[in-house]
Design an enzyme around this catalytic site. Structure first.
Site, PDB file in Angstrom:
ATOM      1  N   LYS A 188     122.973  32.136  97.246  1.00 33.39           N
ATOM      2  CA  LYS A 188     123.010  30.819  97.892  1.00 33.39           C
ATOM      3  C   LYS A 188     124.480  30.421  98.013  1.00 33.39           C
ATOM      4  CE  LYS A 188     123.160  26.708  97.767  1.00 33.39           C
ATOM      5  NZ  LYS A 188     124.155  25.958  98.565  1.00 33.39           N
ATOM      6  N   GLU A 264     130.822  30.209  85.708  1.00 36.82           N
ATOM      7  CA  GLU A 264     132.283  30.206  85.898  1.00 36.82           C
ATOM      8  C   GLU A 264     132.624  28.833  86.461  1.00 36.82           C
ATOM      9  OE1 GLU A 264     134.288  32.695  85.149  1.00 36.82           O
ATOM     10  OE2 GLU A 264     132.743  34.182  84.732  1.00 36.82           O
ATOM     11  N   CYS A 299     140.357  27.687  91.331  1.00 35.17           N
ATOM     12  CA  CYS A 299     139.855  27.334  89.993  1.00 35.17           C
ATOM     13  C   CYS A 299     140.936  27.413  88.936  1.00 35.17           C
ATOM     14  CB  CYS A 299     138.667  28.203  89.623  1.00 35.17           C
ATOM     15  SG  CYS A 299     139.043  29.951  89.635  1.00 35.17           S
ATOM     16  N   GLU A 398     139.482  17.653  86.641  1.00 44.46           N
ATOM     17  CA  GLU A 398     139.870  18.552  87.719  1.00 44.46           C
ATOM     18  C   GLU A 398     139.862  17.813  89.062  1.00 44.46           C
ATOM     19  OE1 GLU A 398     136.986  21.579  88.817  1.00 44.46           O
ATOM     20  OE2 GLU A 398     138.589  23.060  88.974  1.00 44.46           O
TER      21      GLU A 398
HETATM   22  P1  NAD Z   1     129.795  22.742  93.260  1.00 44.22           P
HETATM   23  O1  NAD Z   1     129.411  22.913  91.834  1.00 44.22           O
HETATM   24  O2  NAD Z   1     129.670  21.404  93.868  1.00 44.22           O
HETATM   25  O3  NAD Z   1     128.938  23.731  94.179  1.00 44.22           O
HETATM   26  C1  NAD Z   1     128.863  25.098  93.883  1.00 44.22           C
HETATM   27  C2  NAD Z   1     127.558  25.645  94.434  1.00 44.22           C
HETATM   28  O4  NAD Z   1     126.472  25.015  93.743  1.00 44.22           O
HETATM   29  C3  NAD Z   1     127.334  25.402  95.923  1.00 44.22           C
HETATM   30  O5  NAD Z   1     126.755  26.544  96.489  1.00 44.22           O
HETATM   31  C4  NAD Z   1     126.347  24.249  95.925  1.00 44.22           C
HETATM   32  O6  NAD Z   1     125.523  24.224  97.070  1.00 44.22           O
HETATM   33  C5  NAD Z   1     125.519  24.565  94.692  1.00 44.22           C
HETATM   34  N1  NAD Z   1     124.810  23.400  94.146  1.00 44.22           N
HETATM   35  C6  NAD Z   1     125.145  22.087  94.255  1.00 44.22           C
HETATM   36  N2  NAD Z   1     124.210  21.318  93.649  1.00 44.22           N
HETATM   37  C7  NAD Z   1     123.277  22.160  93.139  1.00 44.22           C
HETATM   38  C8  NAD Z   1     122.069  21.981  92.403  1.00 44.22           C
HETATM   39  N3  NAD Z   1     121.639  20.761  92.065  1.00 44.22           N
HETATM   40  N4  NAD Z   1     121.356  23.078  92.043  1.00 44.22           N
HETATM   41  C9  NAD Z   1     121.798  24.325  92.361  1.00 44.22           C
HETATM   42  N5  NAD Z   1     122.917  24.559  93.077  1.00 44.22           N
HETATM   43  C10 NAD Z   1     123.660  23.487  93.462  1.00 44.22           C
HETATM   44  O7  NAD Z   1     131.280  23.316  93.371  1.00 44.22           O
HETATM   45  P2  NAD Z   1     132.200  23.390  94.652  1.00 44.22           P
HETATM   46  O8  NAD Z   1     132.665  22.009  94.983  1.00 44.22           O
HETATM   47  O9  NAD Z   1     131.564  24.210  95.708  1.00 44.22           O
HETATM   48  O10 NAD Z   1     133.421  24.261  94.073  1.00 44.22           O
HETATM   49  C11 NAD Z   1     134.427  23.714  93.315  1.00 44.22           C
HETATM   50  C12 NAD Z   1     134.231  23.992  91.848  1.00 44.22           C
HETATM   51  O11 NAD Z   1     134.108  25.400  91.608  1.00 44.22           O
HETATM   52  C13 NAD Z   1     135.426  23.561  91.041  1.00 44.22           C
HETATM   53  O12 NAD Z   1     135.000  22.938  89.859  1.00 44.22           O
HETATM   54  C14 NAD Z   1     136.131  24.867  90.735  1.00 44.22           C
HETATM   55  O13 NAD Z   1     136.981  24.854  89.629  1.00 44.22           O
HETATM   56  C15 NAD Z   1     134.975  25.782  90.551  1.00 44.22           C
HETATM   57  N6  NAD Z   1     135.409  27.191  90.664  1.00 44.22           N
HETATM   58  C16 NAD Z   1     135.446  27.966  89.535  1.00 44.22           C
HETATM   59  C17 NAD Z   1     135.880  29.294  89.592  1.00 44.22           C
HETATM   60  C18 NAD Z   1     135.920  30.193  88.363  1.00 44.22           C
HETATM   61  O14 NAD Z   1     136.062  31.407  88.505  1.00 44.22           O
HETATM   62  N7  NAD Z   1     135.809  29.656  87.162  1.00 44.22           N
HETATM   63  C19 NAD Z   1     136.262  29.815  90.828  1.00 44.22           C
HETATM   64  C20 NAD Z   1     136.226  28.994  91.963  1.00 44.22           C
HETATM   65  C21 NAD Z   1     135.784  27.677  91.859  1.00 44.22           C
END
Ligand code: NAD
Length: 494
Positions: A188, A264, A299, A398
């Site tokens: 997804k 992650e 990230c 963040e």
């Molecule tokens: P997000 O958590 O808002 O979304 C991530 C994914 O989760 C998307 O595909 C979204 O559609 C899905 N999602 C949202 N609500 C959901 C739910 N209720 N149930 C299941 N899935 C759901 O994050 P984002 O804004 O897309 O990305 C930014 C975040 O990702 C930041 O916190 C960043 O630090 C983190 N990140 C971490 C790493 C790592 O390796 N640790 C790498 C890249 C990004």
């Protein structure tokens, strides 16, 4: 990479995209779609299917059937390797198409996107393809009257949920080891960065991955993502994204089949500069690069600059000077150093952090504002804010945007206290000429990676994973395979 080749692709029509289930495209069960807006100018790029829970059930069912069928899960590792190497070649052959499409979808500057997205994904498929026929089981050191064999087996259906900042790279970190191990995958993508992952699913079929083994279901997190999290067919959930959604996934697992959940998550990573850094000018340049590439939407971004008080003012001024010269602009221009923010809400969120910090008494050294508004796109100036104290929101949370918080420290003890002064533990860096101090800092900073006299360097050979509330489990390196293999013991009486 030539500008003319990029320009030839920048306005290509992008057809409406469906879900990719059981080896073919299809519309969502109720026909619903989501608009894909381009961060470059806010225009509508295309539409993607907006999956229902019913579509997720279909994808998970298809993945389960493929796993039971065995034409991937029971294929020999060397055969799976051939397919994954082919997939790597196909991704590489279409790297520029994929990179430009991805940039139009998510806004990352092309100079970074080409390397970090298709080329990195290709390398990842190659790495796990090459690795999988070198993985052995074990014979346990038992009493001689029995034979204890430890087999490594694929687990079943792996659900993958990824964010929008580097969809192909982060996707590949999970898809490649999961497929290499023989599992089926249902992915997804994020609402605002699905297009390249849908292309990846087509390339998987072209490479010889059987239908149903790799499915991509686009749609909204709280609907499609939730259905994946709650699915009784999913054995493992591998997630990259925010802590808030990570918590939800743990709850979905608890409410369904106790699937294993690997997270992650985000970071608030400290970049720590001692007065005895070997080259303060180089440290300042790298500090800027370490936060402002991809407009801070990384990230491991070094979003907290901790500087020893004796050099703090001069160092922060130098960082602000370099930051003000970062070329923000059209992500498809090769000379651009920081592209667009992924979405308008993301831009507004970052600006909210700036306003909040200034209200709390911090000092703006450079940037702070939206820029290039006339383009219709979502751009923000690289922003440096000084006098940020440990109780401020900007210190603890963040932003995921181009905002650097600067805080002075007195000595090593103070630096460690500040470095560990958030709930996160993803990355860090320390700049010093003192070898013993460097090792003490690596030992005492609570983070998955600590860089010394650099920021952000990494490759596939080393694991990436968070400590504390930055997550669990590891992407990359041979360790990533552990998430997707079950151990099974055969205890044989001789
Ligand atoms: P997000 O958590 O808002 O979304 C991530 C994914 O989760 C998307 O595909 C979204 O559609 C899905 N999602 C949202 N609500 C959901 C739910 N209720 N149930 C299941 N899935 C759901 O994050 P984002 O804004 O897309 O990305 C930014 C975040 O990702 C930041 O916190 C960043 O630090 C983190 N990140 C971490 C790493 C790592 O390796 N640790 C790498 C890249 C990004």
């Amino acid at each position: 990479m030539k500008q003319a080749d990029i320009d030839a692709r920048r306005a290509m029509p992008v057809p409406a995209a469906g879900l990719f289930i059981d080896g073919a495209g299809r519309a969502a069960a109720d026909g619903a779609t989501l608009d894909v807006l381009s961060p470059l100018d806010g225009s509508r790029l295309t539409t993607i299917a907006d999956a229902t829970a019913q579509d997720l059930d279909a994808a998970c069912g298809s993945a389960r059937s493929a796993f039971e069928r065995g034409d991937w899960s029971r294929r020999s590792p060397v055969e799976r390797k051939k397919v994954l190497l082919k997939m790597a070649d196909l991704i590489e052959a279409r790297a520029l198409d994929l990179a430009v499409l991805g940039v139009r979808d998510n806004g990352t500057e092309i100079s970074m996107a080409l390397k970090a997205e298709p080329l990195s994904a290709a390398a990842t498929f190659r790495y796990y393809g090459e690795l999988i026929d070198k993985v052995y089981g074990e014979i346990a050191p038992t009493d001689g009257s029995v034979l204890g064999l430890v087999h490594k087996q694929p687990i079943g259906v792996v659900g993958v949920i990824v964010p929008w900042n580097f969809p192909l790279m982060i996707g590949a970190w999970k898809i490649a080891p999961a497929l290499a191990a023989g599992n089926s995958v249902v992915l997804k993508p994020a609402e605002t960065a699905s297009l390249t992952l849908l292309r990846l699913a087509e390339l998987a079929i072209e490479a010889g991955v059987p239908p149903g083994v790799f499915n991509v279901v686009t749609g909204q997190g709280p609907v499609a993502g939730q259905a994946l999290g709650l699915s009784m067919e999913v054995d493992v959930l591998a997630f990259t994204g925010s802590g808030g959604v990570g918590r939800r996934l743990l709850d979905y697992a608890a409410r369904s089949n106790l699937k294993r959940v690997y997270l992650e998550l985000g970071g608030k990573s400290p970049n720590i500069v001692f007065a005895d850094a070997p080259d303060l000018a180089a440290a300042a340049r790298v500090a800027v690069y370490g936060i402002f590439r991809n407009s801070g939407q990384v990230c491991i971004a070094g979003s907290r600059l901790l500087v020893q008080a004796s050099v703090a003012d001069d160092f922060a001024a130098e960082v602000a000077r370099i930051a003000a010269a970062v070329r923000v602009g059209d992500p498809l221009d090769l000379s651009t150093e920081a592209g667009a923010m992924n979405s308008l809400p993301q831009l507004e969120r970052a600006q909210g952090f700036v306003a909040g910090a200034l209200d709390e008494g911090a000092r703006l050294l450079s940037g702070g504002a939206r820029t290039l508004e006339a383009t219709g796109g979502w751009y923000m100036q690289p922003t440096v804010i000084a006098d940020v104290t440990p109780t401020m929101d900007l210190f603890r949370n963040e932003v995921f945007g181009p905002v650097l918080a600067v805080t002075p420290f007195t000595d090593e003890t103070d630096a460690i206290r500040l470095a560990n002064g958030t709930d996160f533990g993803l990355a860090a860096a320390v700049w010093t000429s003192n070898l013993s101090r460097a090792h003490r800092m690596v030992r005492d900073i609570r983070a998955g990676v600590v860089h010394v006299n650099t920021y952000g360097g990494s490759d596939l050979t080393v694991p990436l994973g968070g400590h504390r509330q930055s997550g669990n489990g590891y992407d990359k390196s041979p360790h990533a395979l552990d998430k997707f293999l079950d151990l099974k013991t055969a205890w044989i009486q001789l």
